[in-house]
Design an enzyme around this catalytic site. Sequence first.
Site, PDB file in Angstrom:
ATOM      1  N   CYS A   2       9.461   2.146  10.604  1.00  0.00           N
ATOM      2  CA  CYS A   2      10.749   2.466  10.581  1.00  0.00           C
ATOM      3  C   CYS A   2      11.580   2.370   9.523  1.00  0.00           C
ATOM      4  CB  CYS A   2      11.638   1.359  11.864  1.00  0.00           C
ATOM      5  SG  CYS A   2      10.987   1.895  13.570  1.00  0.00           S
ATOM      6  N   ARG A  27       8.632   6.449   6.758  1.00  0.00           N
ATOM      7  CA  ARG A  27       8.345   5.149   7.517  1.00  0.00           C
ATOM      8  C   ARG A  27       8.271   5.278   8.837  1.00  0.00           C
ATOM      9  NH1 ARG A  27       8.742   0.777   4.556  1.00  0.00           N
ATOM     10  NH2 ARG A  27       8.978  -0.659   6.427  1.00  0.00           N
ATOM     11  N   TRP A  71      10.089   4.977  14.230  1.00  0.00           N
ATOM     12  CA  TRP A  71       8.741   5.172  14.317  1.00  0.00           C
ATOM     13  C   TRP A  71       8.338   4.267  15.798  1.00  0.00           C
ATOM     14  CZ3 TRP A  71       4.093   2.657  15.456  1.00  0.00           C
ATOM     15  CH2 TRP A  71       2.877   3.446  15.307  1.00  0.00           C
ATOM     16  N   ASN A  97      13.833  -3.023  11.863  1.00  0.00           N
ATOM     17  CA  ASN A  97      12.497  -2.639  11.455  1.00  0.00           C
ATOM     18  C   ASN A  97      11.539  -4.042  11.987  1.00  0.00           C
ATOM     19  OD1 ASN A  97      10.695  -2.471   8.607  1.00  0.00           O
ATOM     20  ND2 ASN A  97      10.127  -1.719  10.488  1.00  0.00           N
ATOM     21  N   GLY A  98      10.580  -3.796  12.719  1.00  0.00           N
ATOM     22  CA  GLY A  98       9.523  -4.789  13.026  1.00  0.00           C
ATOM     23  C   GLY A  98       9.548  -4.777  14.446  1.00  0.00           C
ATOM     24  N   GLU A 454     -12.625   9.723   1.945  1.00  0.00           N
ATOM     25  CA  GLU A 454     -11.005   9.974   1.698  1.00  0.00           C
ATOM     26  C   GLU A 454     -10.892  11.280   1.676  1.00  0.00           C
ATOM     27  OE1 GLU A 454      -8.819   8.194   1.543  1.00  0.00           O
ATOM     28  OE2 GLU A 454      -7.207   9.075   0.513  1.00  0.00           O
ATOM     29  N   LYS A 458      -7.850  12.935   4.228  1.00  0.00           N
ATOM     30  CA  LYS A 458      -6.793  13.741   3.945  1.00  0.00           C
ATOM     31  C   LYS A 458      -6.641  15.187   4.750  1.00  0.00           C
ATOM     32  CE  LYS A 458      -5.660  11.381   2.120  1.00  0.00           C
ATOM     33  NZ  LYS A 458      -4.708  10.016   2.130  1.00  0.00           N
ATOM     34  N   GLU A 461      -5.814  14.097   8.384  1.00  0.00           N
ATOM     35  CA  GLU A 461      -4.285  13.767   8.581  1.00  0.00           C
ATOM     36  C   GLU A 461      -3.309  14.871   8.446  1.00  0.00           C
ATOM     37  OE1 GLU A 461      -4.114  10.752   4.779  1.00  0.00           O
ATOM     38  OE2 GLU A 461      -2.955  10.051   6.490  1.00  0.00           O
ATOM     39  N   HIS A 477     -29.008  12.509  11.087  1.00  0.00           N
ATOM     40  CA  HIS A 477     -29.109  11.407  12.256  1.00  0.00           C
ATOM     41  C   HIS A 477     -28.021  11.586  13.291  1.00  0.00           C
ATOM     42  CE1 HIS A 477     -32.262   9.402   9.949  1.00  0.00           C
ATOM     43  NE2 HIS A 477     -31.447   9.395   8.940  1.00  0.00           N
ATOM     44  N   LYS A 576       3.676   6.159   6.876  1.00  0.00           N
ATOM     45  CA  LYS A 576       3.153   5.478   5.835  1.00  0.00           C
ATOM     46  C   LYS A 576       2.756   4.007   5.626  1.00  0.00           C
ATOM     47  CE  LYS A 576       3.367   6.513   0.884  1.00  0.00           C
ATOM     48  NZ  LYS A 576       1.950   7.204   1.056  1.00  0.00           N
TER      49      LYS A 576
HETATM   50  C1  G6P Z   1      -1.199   4.370   6.542  1.00  0.00           C
HETATM   51  C2  G6P Z   1      -1.214   5.366   5.590  1.00  0.00           C
HETATM   52  C3  G6P Z   1      -2.260   5.343   4.692  1.00  0.00           C
HETATM   53  C4  G6P Z   1      -2.618   4.160   4.255  1.00  0.00           C
HETATM   54  C5  G6P Z   1      -2.860   2.932   5.099  1.00  0.00           C
HETATM   55  C6  G6P Z   1      -3.260   1.771   4.801  1.00  0.00           C
HETATM   56  O1  G6P Z   1      -2.185   4.653   7.564  1.00  0.00           O
HETATM   57  O2  G6P Z   1      -0.601   6.562   6.039  1.00  0.00           O
HETATM   58  O3  G6P Z   1      -2.078   6.382   3.762  1.00  0.00           O
HETATM   59  O4  G6P Z   1      -3.981   4.102   3.431  1.00  0.00           O
HETATM   60  O5  G6P Z   1      -1.700   3.009   6.159  1.00  0.00           O
HETATM   61  O6  G6P Z   1      -1.844   1.239   4.178  1.00  0.00           O
HETATM   62  P1  G6P Z   1      -1.591   0.392   2.722  1.00  0.00           P
HETATM   63  O7  G6P Z   1       0.114   0.502   2.312  1.00  0.00           O
HETATM   64  O8  G6P Z   1      -1.979  -0.873   3.247  1.00  0.00           O
HETATM   65  O9  G6P Z   1      -2.629   0.854   1.687  1.00  0.00           O
END
Ligand code: G6P
Length: 581
Positions: A2, A27, A71, A97-98, A454, A458, A461, A477, A576
């Site tokens: 949020c 957020r 969120w 937020n929290g 990674e 990407k 997501e 395997h 994020k």
């Molecule tokens: C969320 C974000 C990712 C990020 C992860 C960890 O899932 O969408 O992009 O890698 O959190 O976040 P941080 O801020 O701890 O790197």
Amino acid sequence: MCGIVGYIGRREAAPIIVEGLKKLEYRGYDSFGVATINGCIELDKHQGRISDSSSSTVNLKGKIGIGHTRWATHGVPNDVNAHPHMDCNNRIAVVHNGIIENYAELKRQLVSRGHVFRSETDTEVVAHLIEDAYEKEEDLLSAVQKVVPRLTGSYALLVIASNEDRIIVARYASPLVLGVGDGEFFAASDMTPIIDYTERAIFLEDGDVASLTQDEIEIFHEGKRVTRPLELIDWSGEDTKKGGFPHYMLKEIYEQPQAFYNTVRSVTAETLPVSVKNAESVTIIACGSSYNAGLIIKYILENTCAIPVRLEFASEFKYFPPPIRGLVIGISQSGETADTITAIKQAKAHNCTSLAITNVLASSISRTADCTLFMRAGPEISVAATKSFIAQLAVLMQITSFLRNGEFDDILRSGHRAIEEVLLIDLSDAVSLCINAHSIFYVGRGPFYPVSLEGSLKMKEISYIHAEGYAAGELKHGPFALLSPETPVIAICMPGETYGVMISNIKEMKARGAPVIAIGEEGDLELPEVADIFIPLPVTHPLIQVLTSLIVLQLLAYYTAVSLNRDVDKPRNLAKSVTVE
Ligand code: G6P
């Protein structure tokens, strides 16, 4: 998660808050709302995204206001559960937020005293608790000060009352920054809504409560007046805009040469903490992309410096802490990931020295850890991490170089050039293959295995295509059973010790009907023969090839998602900054 924004000053508050909330949508973006003071409290809140809305919110009147982009955690995303939340008499409005962990018990008590709840949220208890405290003394500051000790969990709170010309803010374990303008003040989850108006900021400490009037900010901690330093933020307003790119993600991918260059130069022998210089073993704790960055560096540190590296998901570490000692590194681009922060606290409790690597000044992780190395990626708005990931690697590779007496310094200092080159690679054939895929496997060996993790993260997501990263030798395997013409494999196959075995793996996959996209080095004669599509990368040092191969995978995910009309910057269900467990 949020995002929250507050404004008090001479201008109309709602337009400033609405613009600010749009910048905080990374957020959370399932609903939004704003409340202003205009004699009484004017409130407007809706399900959906503020950036998609041509709503009435911006027309609220008043020079004091608070807003929220959500969120959902407690209660589905709908108009009623959207913030701000009000007390029974509509005199007090709150955004949060929290998570208020003890909200159920507090709600029972409030309901038994006759309070009527409208929403399913945890936040609404705060409005009703303040209502009770406010009735006694009609002083919003003291009401909030009385209420916050009763809350367990995390909160950044902005509170207004219809007959007080101020905003009361409070923070505990959720981010909150105050912007100091001329005759106006701002409060927000981060600097992005504020930087267009002022670069002067105050970061509140856990447990702080502050009162913002048109003339001053007063900060209190445990009831006593305190001062917090005024910081100058060197981001520009332009950094938080798209700058002609169709999406933030593409802009941020293109900012990677600069992010890498700036970050490499910021990590020097002088800025490196002693604990890093003397490290004999390292434990890395992280989530998501940050975990993948940690795995890349595990390969590099162990192979080049012979330093044993243990890597842990922060979410697992909390409940199943392994025996640890020595240096613990928490990697978090946002600096606010709840699991990573908790894990750092636990590591400290085990007498480990902790180092945070983050992109956000004064973030919670930097306050928790013993020392911090800041990346220089600038604000990252798109939910999918790109330039912050490259900047994490820049910090970790610089540490590696330091531990090897500067062996990689020159390579890293010129690494941005190869990154620039790969931004221009044509990926249209690979994109055409991916958009029709049912599922995609990514494979690599050594540090290119986490690169494949990674890359697949990407892809899944932002394109919503199922994608899995694998260590190349592991595909036979089990996953081999899934290979088919609709299941392409993306193989990262660079020169070196594993080149021969990777070629054999590619042939095995082809023999099972899977189309193969190979990423290799320019001038390679064999890969164009064995693979369906060959993507050549510049000839450069293996450390830099980790970056260039990764960037190609970011671009492949981006263009695939765009071709599929996905919402690249705000993929469904994600956020994020993950501030819940
Ligand atoms: C969320 C974000 C990712 C990020 C992860 C960890 O899932 O969408 O992009 O890698 O959190 O976040 P941080 O801020 O701890 O790197």
